[in-house]
Design a protein around this motif. Structure first.
Motif, PDB file in Angstrom:
ATOM      1  N   GLN A  61       0.792  -1.306   0.108  1.00  0.00           N
ATOM      2  CA  GLN A  61      -0.011  -0.098   0.198  1.00  0.00           C
ATOM      3  C   GLN A  61       0.839   1.239  -0.001  1.00  0.00           C
ATOM      4  OE1 GLN A  61      -2.990  -0.524  -1.234  1.00  0.00           O
ATOM      5  NE2 GLN A  61      -4.184   0.802   0.404  1.00  0.00           N
ATOM      6  N   ILE A  62       1.739   1.301   0.924  1.00  0.00           N
ATOM      7  CA  ILE A  62       2.636   2.645   1.001  1.00  0.00           C
ATOM      8  C   ILE A  62       4.232   2.366   0.828  1.00  0.00           C
ATOM      9  CG2 ILE A  62       3.208   4.366   2.615  1.00  0.00           C
ATOM     10  CD1 ILE A  62       0.667   4.163   3.835  1.00  0.00           C
ATOM     11  N   SER A  63       4.826   3.139   0.125  1.00  0.00           N
ATOM     12  CA  SER A  63       6.327   3.008   0.211  1.00  0.00           C
ATOM     13  C   SER A  63       6.559   4.146   0.824  1.00  0.00           C
ATOM     14  CB  SER A  63       6.879   3.005  -1.384  1.00  0.00           C
ATOM     15  OG  SER A  63       6.336   1.895  -2.147  1.00  0.00           O
ATOM     16  N   VAL A  64       7.465   4.250   1.931  1.00  0.00           N
ATOM     17  CA  VAL A  64       8.257   5.397   2.528  1.00  0.00           C
ATOM     18  C   VAL A  64       9.476   5.410   2.002  1.00  0.00           C
ATOM     19  CG1 VAL A  64       8.510   6.246   4.700  1.00  0.00           C
ATOM     20  CG2 VAL A  64       6.841   4.737   4.527  1.00  0.00           C
ATOM     21  N   ILE A  65       9.847   6.765   1.424  1.00  0.00           N
ATOM     22  CA  ILE A  65      11.087   7.123   0.846  1.00  0.00           C
ATOM     23  C   ILE A  65      11.920   7.982   1.795  1.00  0.00           C
ATOM     24  CG2 ILE A  65      12.162   7.898  -0.987  1.00  0.00           C
ATOM     25  CD1 ILE A  65       9.648   7.281  -2.745  1.00  0.00           C
ATOM     26  N   ILE A  66      13.043   7.416   2.106  1.00  0.00           N
ATOM     27  CA  ILE A  66      13.896   8.315   2.895  1.00  0.00           C
ATOM     28  C   ILE A  66      15.309   8.451   2.075  1.00  0.00           C
ATOM     29  CG2 ILE A  66      15.215   8.339   5.098  1.00  0.00           C
ATOM     30  CD1 ILE A  66      13.453   6.184   6.158  1.00  0.00           C
ATOM     31  N   ILE A  77       9.873   0.433   3.535  1.00  0.00           N
ATOM     32  CA  ILE A  77      10.711   1.288   3.504  1.00  0.00           C
ATOM     33  C   ILE A  77      12.055   1.249   2.619  1.00  0.00           C
ATOM     34  CG2 ILE A  77      12.618   2.701   5.079  1.00  0.00           C
ATOM     35  CD1 ILE A  77      10.783   1.216   7.404  1.00  0.00           C
ATOM     36  N   ILE A  78      12.432   2.357   1.756  1.00  0.00           N
ATOM     37  CA  ILE A  78      13.349   2.689   0.804  1.00  0.00           C
ATOM     38  C   ILE A  78      14.252   3.597   1.391  1.00  0.00           C
ATOM     39  CG2 ILE A  78      13.962   3.065  -1.511  1.00  0.00           C
ATOM     40  CD1 ILE A  78      11.006   2.102  -2.323  1.00  0.00           C
ATOM     41  N   VAL A  79      15.578   3.427   1.650  1.00  0.00           N
ATOM     42  CA  VAL A  79      16.317   4.343   1.901  1.00  0.00           C
ATOM     43  C   VAL A  79      17.459   4.517   0.851  1.00  0.00           C
ATOM     44  CG1 VAL A  79      18.206   4.841   3.646  1.00  0.00           C
ATOM     45  CG2 VAL A  79      16.253   3.703   4.424  1.00  0.00           C
ATOM     46  N   VAL A  80      17.364   5.876   0.294  1.00  0.00           N
ATOM     47  CA  VAL A  80      18.227   6.246  -0.840  1.00  0.00           C
ATOM     48  C   VAL A  80      19.276   6.848  -0.506  1.00  0.00           C
ATOM     49  CG1 VAL A  80      18.457   7.076  -3.193  1.00  0.00           C
ATOM     50  CG2 VAL A  80      16.338   6.224  -2.447  1.00  0.00           C
ATOM     51  N   ASP A  81      20.762   6.126  -0.219  1.00  0.00           N
ATOM     52  CA  ASP A  81      21.860   7.245   0.088  1.00  0.00           C
ATOM     53  C   ASP A  81      22.379   7.729  -1.018  1.00  0.00           C
ATOM     54  OD1 ASP A  81      24.233   7.759   1.165  1.00  0.00           O
ATOM     55  OD2 ASP A  81      24.678   5.783   2.016  1.00  0.00           O
ATOM     56  N   ASP A  82      22.336   9.045  -0.941  1.00  0.00           N
ATOM     57  CA  ASP A  82      22.797  10.183  -1.759  1.00  0.00           C
ATOM     58  C   ASP A  82      24.266  10.141  -1.897  1.00  0.00           C
ATOM     59  OD1 ASP A  82      22.118  11.407  -4.238  1.00  0.00           O
ATOM     60  OD2 ASP A  82      22.568  13.328  -3.213  1.00  0.00           O
ATOM     61  N   GLY A  83      25.200   9.133  -1.727  1.00  0.00           N
ATOM     62  CA  GLY A  83      26.565   9.293  -1.844  1.00  0.00           C
ATOM     63  C   GLY A  83      27.328   9.582  -0.541  1.00  0.00           C
ATOM     64  N   SER A  84      26.702   9.216   0.548  1.00  0.00           N
ATOM     65  CA  SER A  84      27.077   9.528   1.986  1.00  0.00           C
ATOM     66  C   SER A  84      28.633   8.981   1.998  1.00  0.00           C
ATOM     67  CB  SER A  84      26.439   8.843   3.077  1.00  0.00           C
ATOM     68  OG  SER A  84      25.007   9.434   3.081  1.00  0.00           O
ATOM     69  N   GLN A 134      11.826   3.109  -7.781  1.00  0.00           N
ATOM     70  CA  GLN A 134      11.834   1.812  -7.123  1.00  0.00           C
ATOM     71  C   GLN A 134      10.472   1.319  -6.204  1.00  0.00           C
ATOM     72  OE1 GLN A 134      14.414  -0.486  -7.816  1.00  0.00           O
ATOM     73  NE2 GLN A 134      15.221   1.179  -9.121  1.00  0.00           N
ATOM     74  N   ALA A 135       9.697   2.374  -6.132  1.00  0.00           N
ATOM     75  CA  ALA A 135       8.594   2.213  -5.012  1.00  0.00           C
ATOM     76  C   ALA A 135       7.541   0.844  -5.643  1.00  0.00           C
ATOM     77  CB  ALA A 135       7.893   3.239  -4.734  1.00  0.00           C
ATOM     78  N   ASN A 136       7.220   0.264  -4.897  1.00  0.00           N
ATOM     79  CA  ASN A 136       6.406  -0.786  -5.274  1.00  0.00           C
ATOM     80  C   ASN A 136       4.852  -0.285  -4.776  1.00  0.00           C
ATOM     81  OD1 ASN A 136       7.763  -2.760  -6.534  1.00  0.00           O
ATOM     82  ND2 ASN A 136       8.504  -3.207  -4.356  1.00  0.00           N
ATOM     83  N   GLY A 137       4.527   0.621  -3.689  1.00  0.00           N
ATOM     84  CA  GLY A 137       3.357   1.146  -3.234  1.00  0.00           C
ATOM     85  C   GLY A 137       2.451   1.891  -4.044  1.00  0.00           C
ATOM     86  N   THR A 138       1.134   1.800  -3.679  1.00  0.00           N
ATOM     87  CA  THR A 138       0.186   2.558  -4.502  1.00  0.00           C
ATOM     88  C   THR A 138       0.356   4.170  -4.043  1.00  0.00           C
ATOM     89  OG1 THR A 138      -1.355   0.563  -4.298  1.00  0.00           O
ATOM     90  CG2 THR A 138      -2.308   2.816  -4.633  1.00  0.00           C
ATOM     91  N   TYR A 139       0.561   4.178  -2.772  1.00  0.00           N
ATOM     92  CA  TYR A 139       0.818   5.595  -2.233  1.00  0.00           C
ATOM     93  C   TYR A 139       2.428   5.700  -1.836  1.00  0.00           C
ATOM     94  CZ  TYR A 139      -4.265   5.862  -1.996  1.00  0.00           C
ATOM     95  OH  TYR A 139      -5.525   6.020  -2.397  1.00  0.00           O
ATOM     96  N   LEU A 140       2.815   6.823  -2.001  1.00  0.00           N
ATOM     97  CA  LEU A 140       4.076   7.278  -1.413  1.00  0.00           C
ATOM     98  C   LEU A 140       4.353   8.336  -0.361  1.00  0.00           C
ATOM     99  CD1 LEU A 140       5.708   7.721  -4.802  1.00  0.00           C
ATOM    100  CD2 LEU A 140       5.429   5.688  -3.822  1.00  0.00           C
ATOM    101  N   ALA A 141       5.134   7.911   0.583  1.00  0.00           N
ATOM    102  CA  ALA A 141       5.431   8.767   1.829  1.00  0.00           C
ATOM    103  C   ALA A 141       6.861   9.086   1.826  1.00  0.00           C
ATOM    104  CB  ALA A 141       4.840   8.204   3.126  1.00  0.00           C
ATOM    105  N   PHE A 142       7.205  10.357   2.263  1.00  0.00           N
ATOM    106  CA  PHE A 142       8.796  10.691   2.117  1.00  0.00           C
ATOM    107  C   PHE A 142       8.832  10.984   3.608  1.00  0.00           C
ATOM    108  CE2 PHE A 142       6.952  11.882  -1.976  1.00  0.00           C
ATOM    109  CZ  PHE A 142       7.703  11.101  -2.732  1.00  0.00           C
ATOM    110  N   CYS A 143      10.234  10.499   4.374  1.00  0.00           N
ATOM    111  CA  CYS A 143      10.434  10.973   5.437  1.00  0.00           C
ATOM    112  C   CYS A 143      11.917  11.538   5.309  1.00  0.00           C
ATOM    113  CB  CYS A 143      10.425   9.799   6.312  1.00  0.00           C
ATOM    114  SG  CYS A 143      10.917  10.271   8.135  1.00  0.00           S
ATOM    115  N   ASP A 144      12.167  12.856   5.379  1.00  0.00           N
ATOM    116  CA  ASP A 144      13.668  13.151   5.352  1.00  0.00           C
ATOM    117  C   ASP A 144      14.352  12.524   6.307  1.00  0.00           C
ATOM    118  OD1 ASP A 144      13.020  14.574   3.027  1.00  0.00           O
ATOM    119  OD2 ASP A 144      12.900  16.623   3.990  1.00  0.00           O
TER     120      ASP A 144
END
Length: 248
Positions: free
Chosen positions: A3-8, A34-41, A76-86
């Motif tokens: 249902q929900i993909s949470v993107i961090i 939960i999808i964590v995208v590490d932007d080159g840490s 990359q999200a599989n969810g119907t809805y997307l949430a974002f958590c910085d």
């Protein structure tokens, strides 16, 4: 389907990201990924993420900025809805449950935001932020354009199909990309507000300084005026119609 993909999206905020993930794992609603995208840490973020195992999907990419990181999550999200958590924000435990309940009661809702708390570096709540409930799409467009309130990225829940309509976050924008996105969403969708604080916006040295960066604002304003087809006369009419009040 999930249902929900949470993107961090995260960059060199290892411990902040841990706390953000923990706030999602504490949700009373459980149909999410939960999808964590590490932007080159270059810090210890990658090592800290290993502790979560298969509770998260961890994606590492070269540093391209926050918009690119969010876009990778969307792709990359599989969810119907997307949430974002910085990565330096947190969800309160009932956030996703209450948002999904709201959507079930309002099936036309594709774009939902909530109230939120400001939290200082010591973890103390300093302010309750109350974005407006707008009765029409036009009112939302004007209030966003005039900066009458801020939609915090970590409060939103958006149907994934919306990004097919309005496009991805602008990867040229390292600041104000969220404002640009909400203005674009508001061109096509009525935004709904769940009048309850369900996220925490943690203020610290780095994001405090970024609040003052307005480098992209003239371009965003110009693009929005073209998108909405607004003239100076129309803006003056909207000002008279909706007034100058704020409720944050």
């Amino acid at each position: 389907m999930t249902q929900i993909s949470v993107i961090i999206p995260t960059y060199n905020r290892g411990q902040f990201a841990v706390e953000a993930i923990n706030s999602i794992l504490a949700q009373t609603y459980t149909d999410y990924e939960i999808i964590v995208v590490d932007d080159g840490s270059t810090d210890d973020t990658k090592e800290k993420m290993k502790a979560f195992g298969n509770q998260i999907r961890y994606i590492y990419q070269a540093n391209k900025g926050p918009s690119a990181a969010r876009n990778t999550g969307i792709q990359q999200a599989n969810g119907t809805y997307l949430a974002f958590c910085d990565s330096d924000d947190r969800f309160l435990p009932t956030k996703l449950e209450k948002q999904m309940h709201f959507i079930k009661k309002n099936p036309n809702c594709c774009f939902l935001y909530t109230w939120y708390y400001n939290v200082n570096e010591k973890g103390v709540i300093t302010k309750l932020r109350k974005p407006f409930t707008c009765n029409t799409k036009e009112q939302l467009q004007y209030f966003l354009f005039a900066r009458r309130f801020t939609i915090r990225t970590s409060t939103v829940l958006v149907h994934k199909k919306c990004f097919d309509q309005v496009g991805s976050f602008n990867e040229n924008y390292w600041y104000s990309q969220d404002w640009d996105m909400w203005l674009r969403l508001a061109a096509s969708y009525q935004g709904y507000c769940l009048e309850e604080p369900l996220s925490e916006y943690w203020l610290h040295g780095e994001n405090r300084s970024s609040l003052r960066v307005k480098i992209h604002h003239p371009e965003i304003i110009e693009n929005t005026l073209k998108r909405y087809g607004w003239t100076g006369e129309q803006i003056a009419t909207l000002e008279k119609l909706y007034g100058k009040n704020r409720n944050e």
